[in-house]
Design an enzyme around this catalytic site. Structure first.
Site, short mmCIF file in Angstrom:
data_model
loop_
_atom_site.label_atom_id
_atom_site.label_comp_id
_atom_site.label_asym_id
_atom_site.label_seq_id
_atom_site.Cartn_x
_atom_site.Cartn_y
_atom_site.Cartn_z
N TYR A 156 -1.55 -7.32 17.05
CA TYR A 156 -1.63 -6.39 15.91
C TYR A 156 -3.00 -5.69 15.89
CZ TYR A 156 -1.77 -4.94 10.95
OH TYR A 156 -1.89 -4.23 9.78
N LYS A 172 -3.88 -1.74 16.32
CA LYS A 172 -4.69 -0.99 15.34
C LYS A 172 -5.84 -0.26 16.03
CE LYS A 172 -2.12 -1.78 11.90
NZ LYS A 172 -1.53 -0.72 11.10
N SER A 203 -6.50 -0.95 10.39
CA SER A 203 -7.00 -2.22 9.88
C SER A 203 -8.38 -2.49 10.46
CB SER A 203 -6.05 -3.35 10.27
OG SER A 203 -6.70 -4.60 10.18
N ILE A 241 0.83 -1.21 0.00
CA ILE A 241 0.00 0.00 0.00
C ILE A 241 0.87 1.26 0.00
CG2 ILE A 241 -1.68 1.31 1.39
CD1 ILE A 241 -2.69 -1.53 2.36
#
Length: 320
Positions: free
Chosen positions: A202, A206, A176, A52
């Site tokens: 993770y 986020k 995310s 990205i």
């Protein structure tokens, strides 16, 4: 509760986060939003050499923007830069080598950048990592937290004075949809207790990014903050960190360009600048940061406690 949360998230993912969902959403996009020149504007993109980040750097370079690529790997970064210069015809592309998990180096990098460059219009916090097991950096900080949360916090806070002197400053953080299954936790920021599940750590990071964005937006009203979910994207990071998911969903994953679309829109379009600061976006739309009935909301007190903890940890690891 978490079974409901995970099931609701997966159903949402299949209907909203896939390539087909992007194609469907894109029918509502206003094309002229991205028909803008970025000449004379400076952009910093972390993790800009693949996925990205690279797609974002390429799109902004094609619009004439000055791009500062902040990457860990020098060879990959230089290779990506060469491709971007060749395809965009824009030579104002600069490589900076930094690992966001190395906390003191983030401080040093930001201070050196402010001394060397006179303006920064847009900061795009894109770099991130998913660890398969708990690891600590040289300063004893858990690496996922150090990269995904603390490094972003230090970089953003350090660059705010420079950005405030630049026209129409914006900060965009690539989060995310995984954060939807997590409620903010302030008691175990470094995953020292309990079983270490890298994917859930993770997802918690986020969620922390979303709270951080909301809080920074409140405290820095001259800068437009946003945080976004790119959808499920086929990137090297996803293939490495979540091989089973990548294998089973490969045909439905978005391309890096599709994942980068909302990042680019948030970074360059006038339309994005008219939206309230501190909000969460998906496919160019503001969306909720919580699933219905998922009990993931934190109180203002918890949010402030999280920011105080971040500030304390950041100060402790500031170079003297």
């Amino acid at each position: 509760m978490s079974l409901y949360r995970n099931s609701a998230w997966f159903v949402k993912g299949v209907t909203e986060f896939t390539r087909n969902a992007f194609l469907s959403a894109s029918k509502q996009f206003v094309e002229k939003d991205l028909e803008v020149s970025m000449a004379g504007r400076a952009f910093m993109i972390t993790g800009a050499n693949s996925g990205i980040g690279r797609a974002t750097a390429m799109a902004i370079a094609k619009k004439g923007g000055t791009v500062h690529m902040v990457c860990r790997n020098k060879d990959k970064a230089e290779e990506a830069r060469a491709d971007i210069v060749k395809e965009s015809g824009n030579k104002e592309i600069y490589v900076h080598i930094l690992d966001l998990s190395e906390t003191r180096k983030v401080w040093e990098f930001a201070e050196a950048f402010k001394r060397k460059y006179k303006s920064l219009n847009v900061l795009i916090n894109n770099a991130g990592c998913i660890m398969s097991q708990r690891e600590v950096n040289a300063e004893g900080l858990e690496k996922s937290f150090a990269s995904n949360v603390l490094g972003i916090y230090i970089l953003t806070k350090s660059l705010i004075p420079l950005m405030e002197k630049s026209p129409e400053p914006r900060v965009i953080t690539v989060s995310s949809g995984g954060m939807l299954v997590q409620k903010l936790r302030t008691g175990n920021l470094q995953s020292e207790r309990g079983h270490y599940d890298g994917t859930m750590v993770y997802a918690q990071n986020k969620r922390q990014q979303v709270v951080m964005t909301e809080q920074l937006a409140q405290g820095n009203t001259s800068i437009h903050f946003s945080v976004m979910h790119p959808g499920w994207v086929d990137t090297p990071a996803v293939a490495n960190a979540m091989p089973d998911f990548h294998r089973s969903m490969k045909e439905s994953l978005r391309t890096p360009d599709q994942g980068a679309d909302t990042v680019v829109w948030l970074a360059v379009s006038e339309a994005a600048g008219t939206r309230p600061s501190g909000r969460f976006f998906q496919d160019r739309k503001m969306v909720s940061t919580h699933l219905p009935l998922a009990w993931t909301r934190s109180s203002p007190l918890e949010d402030q406690k999280f920011m105080s903890l971040l500030e304390d940890i950041a100060k402790t690891h500031q170079p003297h």
